[in-house]
Motif scaffolding. Structure first.
Motif, PDB file in Angstrom:
ATOM      1  N   GLN A   1      17.710 -17.463  -5.835  1.00  0.00           N
ATOM      2  CA  GLN A   1      18.537 -17.482  -7.052  1.00  0.00           C
ATOM      3  C   GLN A   1      19.990 -17.153  -6.702  1.00  0.00           C
ATOM      4  O   GLN A   1      20.922 -17.790  -7.184  1.00  0.00           O
ATOM      5  N   LEU A   2      20.144 -16.160  -5.834  1.00  0.00           N
ATOM      6  CA  LEU A   2      21.482 -15.753  -5.422  1.00  0.00           C
ATOM      7  C   LEU A   2      22.129 -16.868  -4.592  1.00  0.00           C
ATOM      8  O   LEU A   2      23.305 -17.194  -4.772  1.00  0.00           O
TER       9      LEU A   2
ATOM     10  N   ARG B   1      13.029 -23.373  -2.706  1.00  0.00           N
ATOM     11  CA  ARG B   1      12.379 -23.401  -4.020  1.00  0.00           C
ATOM     12  C   ARG B   1      11.492 -24.632  -4.163  1.00  0.00           C
ATOM     13  O   ARG B   1      10.380 -24.554  -4.684  1.00  0.00           O
TER      14      ARG B   1
ATOM     15  N   PHE C   1      32.309 -22.497  -0.890  1.00  0.00           N
ATOM     16  CA  PHE C   1      33.636 -22.238  -0.308  1.00  0.00           C
ATOM     17  C   PHE C   1      33.969 -20.740  -0.311  1.00  0.00           C
ATOM     18  O   PHE C   1      34.668 -20.245   0.567  1.00  0.00           O
ATOM     19  N   TRP C   2      33.421 -20.020  -1.283  1.00  0.00           N
ATOM     20  CA  TRP C   2      33.615 -18.564  -1.299  1.00  0.00           C
ATOM     21  C   TRP C   2      32.832 -17.924  -0.154  1.00  0.00           C
ATOM     22  O   TRP C   2      33.335 -17.052   0.563  1.00  0.00           O
TER      23      TRP C   2
ATOM     24  N   VAL D   1      21.683 -20.047  -4.720  1.00  0.00           N
ATOM     25  CA  VAL D   1      22.115 -21.178  -5.539  1.00  0.00           C
ATOM     26  C   VAL D   1      23.396 -20.827  -6.287  1.00  0.00           C
ATOM     27  O   VAL D   1      24.229 -21.691  -6.568  1.00  0.00           O
ATOM     28  N   ALA D   2      23.578 -19.544  -6.600  1.00  0.00           N
ATOM     29  CA  ALA D   2      24.709 -19.142  -7.438  1.00  0.00           C
ATOM     30  C   ALA D   2      26.006 -18.955  -6.642  1.00  0.00           C
ATOM     31  O   ALA D   2      27.084 -18.917  -7.221  1.00  0.00           O
ATOM     32  N   VAL D   3      25.898 -18.842  -5.323  1.00  0.00           N
ATOM     33  CA  VAL D   3      27.102 -18.576  -4.520  1.00  0.00           C
ATOM     34  C   VAL D   3      27.864 -19.884  -4.268  1.00  0.00           C
ATOM     35  O   VAL D   3      27.300 -20.828  -3.748  1.00  0.00           O
ATOM     36  N   PRO D   4      29.148 -19.953  -4.660  1.00  0.00           N
ATOM     37  CA  PRO D   4      29.928 -21.152  -4.346  1.00  0.00           C
ATOM     38  C   PRO D   4      30.136 -21.219  -2.829  1.00  0.00           C
ATOM     39  O   PRO D   4      30.515 -20.207  -2.231  1.00  0.00           O
TER      40      PRO D   4
ATOM     41  N   GLY E   1      29.737 -33.885   0.502  1.00  0.00           N
ATOM     42  CA  GLY E   1      29.958 -32.621  -0.183  1.00  0.00           C
ATOM     43  C   GLY E   1      30.702 -31.598   0.637  1.00  0.00           C
ATOM     44  O   GLY E   1      31.056 -30.535   0.155  1.00  0.00           O
TER      45      GLY E   1
ATOM     46  N   MET F   1      34.093 -15.620   3.066  1.00  0.00           N
ATOM     47  CA  MET F   1      33.499 -14.345   3.479  1.00  0.00           C
ATOM     48  C   MET F   1      33.055 -14.407   4.941  1.00  0.00           C
ATOM     49  O   MET F   1      33.228 -13.455   5.698  1.00  0.00           O
TER      50      MET F   1
END
Lengths: 271, 315
Positions: B137-138, B198, B145-146, B140-143, B253, B150
């Motif tokens: 879940q985490l 998933r 490029f961000w 999938v939520a992380v962009p 992408g 990091m």
């Protein structure tokens, strides 16, 4: 209600609340420069610190939430408004040329690299929130068309639809009165997922400078600005990043939770 | 099988033809004349006209479309307006970055996702499953490029294990080139791995409920043996589709990730070409990417039909 649904709804509501609140109140003016206090880490006066111009990060995040939500929400709206009727029509005309045309058109849109096309659209028609919405919205259309058609197809085989046909209702009326209410749950769940994808897409577009333009803050551009300063002011990148992650996570959890909650089979199995 | 293949081939050709028209139409309505863009606002009208003739912008649009498509069929993608080099050459050069990057990312994502998905499915509902699912879940939520920023902060700036950006080039040897692709590949792989894990989990769970799995258990196989010998193979169909889709997605992408790491790949080429109104480059690269997606889908469809004969009759 499941833990997913509660946690997801709580996170999403928090973001929406911050966005709504930003219309009435923010700790500081999000455009006010305060160079002497630039690049402050989170502290008592600036809860989330300040950026390289001394602007308050919390205020910018709150106003940025507005941009993200608006872009993603309208993009989902575009996808639903165009995609649902297309899907309903295709299902009602199953196997006929109109169905074939709609579905092949769908496949075609899916084949296009969405990010490249979004960048193309915003680059051609100018960077800005409106064009970002259109670019993201276009790719939501086939998603909703396909999911509507898929769910509607199985409904058309059911007895209550047969009864409606015998009662003399036309395909359009059956679609609107009987099919649509029965696929609504599915569409709400998909809407939540597309909403979260829209937030990510908006962040990506504004990161490369093609989303909402200054001085309107957006999370993606805050990250782009942070890129060269990440080594000495990591909070500039961490805070907008966490804002995006929490929003997307919240929406995804809410989508998952809603799917389970709205699906009576799973609900019965759980109780 | 032959009839099915021919039918799919016809639809593939049609899709490509329509796609080429759409791409050409969208890009040609773009405001901003490439010639005036190149010469600036103070250009003389006659210089502008000369450049337009040189770039072939003065011929009718239908003729330009036919020349473009005809050229592509013979491997000639035209000449870049800004660089004055053959587009096919530029694409080939960039391909040496984008293709290995996509493959690298896909390998990483598969290596993470398969064990994670299998583990979660075999521990359904237990803490291990919940931990893996929470992590996805985490993921999938992380962009991406961000996440890339990091990674640069930790592994390039603080630990100095990798360069923060740029591409060493294959002529410097395999090691340095792969090293410059490692952080971008990890950044690209993370969200993909989360999605794939998933899919792997749910495909396996679907298969575990099938009758043949019960038969396998009944004839004396342990849960683990049944999972590896019968479950995994049957769960692979949906997983392979997603891998196919992810590959074509990764090829295009990576556009933002290539920006983050200053990698001279296809994505960066499109991005630069869009900003300099180098329409011919944009058209050709986008067409190539669409071609890749359509062909990958075609191959996946055929592979399905070969694996599962029931699918042939359904179309």
């Amino acid at each position: 209600m499941s833990r997913n649904l509660i946690l997801g709804t709580a996170l999403s509501s928090l973001v929406v609340l911050a966005a709504v609140l930003s219309f009435l109140w923010t700790p500081y003016d999000h455009t006010a420069l305060d160079i002497p206090n630039k690049l402050q880490p989170p502290n008592a006066t600036h809860w989330l610190g300040t950026d390289h111009f001394g602007r308050d990060m919390l205020s910018m995040i709150m106003v940025g939430a507005r941009t993200s939500i608006a872009v993603a929400l309208v993009a989902v709206g575009i996808g639903m408004t165009a995609g649902i009727p297309l899907g309903l029509t295709a299902a009602a005309r199953k196997g006929m040329w109109l169905d074939e045309l709609i579905m092949r058109g769908n496949d075609l849109v899916f084949a296009f690299p969405s990010l490249v096309i979004a960048i193309l659209i915003t680059a051609i028609f100018g960077a800005g929130a409106i064009n970002a919405i259109i670019a993201i919205g276009i790719f939501n259309i086939p998603v909703f068309a396909r999911i509507t058609r898929g769910a509607a197809l199985s409904l058309w085989e059911r007895e209550f639809i047969m009864a409606a046909r015998v009662a003399g209702k036309g395909a359009a009326r059956i679609s609107a009165e009987h099919i649509l209410p029965n696929v609504a749950n599915l569409l709400i769940v998909q809407g939540t997922i597309q909403f979260s994808l829209g937030i990510l897409a908006e962040a990506g577009l504004s990161y490369v400078g093609l989303g909402a333009q200054p001085p309107t803050p957006s999370w993606g551009r805050m990250l782009a600005d942070a890129q060269t300063m990440v080594s000495f002011a990591p909070h500039l990148a961490l805070i907008p990043g966490c804002a995006i992650i929490l929003t997307v996570l919240g929406l995804n959890l809410m989508g998952d939770g809603l799917r389970d909650w709205l699906d009576p089979r799973i609900r019965v199995a759980r109780t | 099988m032959l009839r099915y293949t021919l039918k799919r081939l016809l639809s593939l050709t049609l899709s490509l033809a329509v796609a080429s028209m759409v791409i050409f139409a969208v890009i040609e309505v773009a405001p901003g004349d490439p010639a005036s863009f190149m010469l600036g606002v103070n250009a003389q009208p006659d210089t502008l006209a000369a450049l337009r003739t040189e770039l072939g912008l003065d011929v009718p649009k239908t003729e330009r479309y036919l020349t473009w498509v005809g050229g592509m069929l013979t491997g000639d993608f035209g000449t870049s307006y800004t660089y004055r080099t053959p587009v096919s050459q530029m694409i080939a050069d960039r391909m040496w970055v984008s293709l290995p990057l996509a493959l690298y990312a896909l390998t990483l994502s598969t290596l993470i996702a398969f064990p994670a998905g299998i583990y979660a499915a075999s521990r359904r509902g237990k803490p291990g499953d919940i931990a893996v699912m929470g992590a996805t879940q985490l993921g999938v939520a992380v962009p991406n490029f961000w996440f890339a920023m990091m990674l640069v902060l930790v592994f390039a700036i603080n630990l100095r294990w990798f360069n923060a950006g740029g591409f060493a080039g294959w002529d410097k040897g395999f090691g340095p080139a792969m090293q410059s692709l490692t952080l971008p590949a990890i950044a690209l792989a993370l969200p993909q791995a989360a999605i794939l894990a998933r899919v792997m989990r749910s495909a396996l769970l679907d298969v575990l409920g099938e009758d043949f799995m019960r038969t396998a258990r009944a004839k004396g196989l342990s849960r683990r043996q049944a999972l590896w010998r019968h479950g995994l193979r049957n769960a692979l169909i949906p997983v392979l589709t997603i891998i196919g889709l992810q590959f074509s997605f990764l090829l295009a992408g990576s556009i933002i990730i290539e920006q983050v790491f200053y990698l001279p790949g296809l994505g960066r080429l499109v991005f630069q070409a869009i900003s300099s109104r180098d329409l011919i480059v944009v058209e050709s690269v986008v067409m190539l990417l669409v071609f890749a997606v359509i062909v990958v889908n075609f191959v996946v469809d055929l592979a399905y039909a070969a694996v599962d004969p029931r699918l042939k009759s359904r179309t």
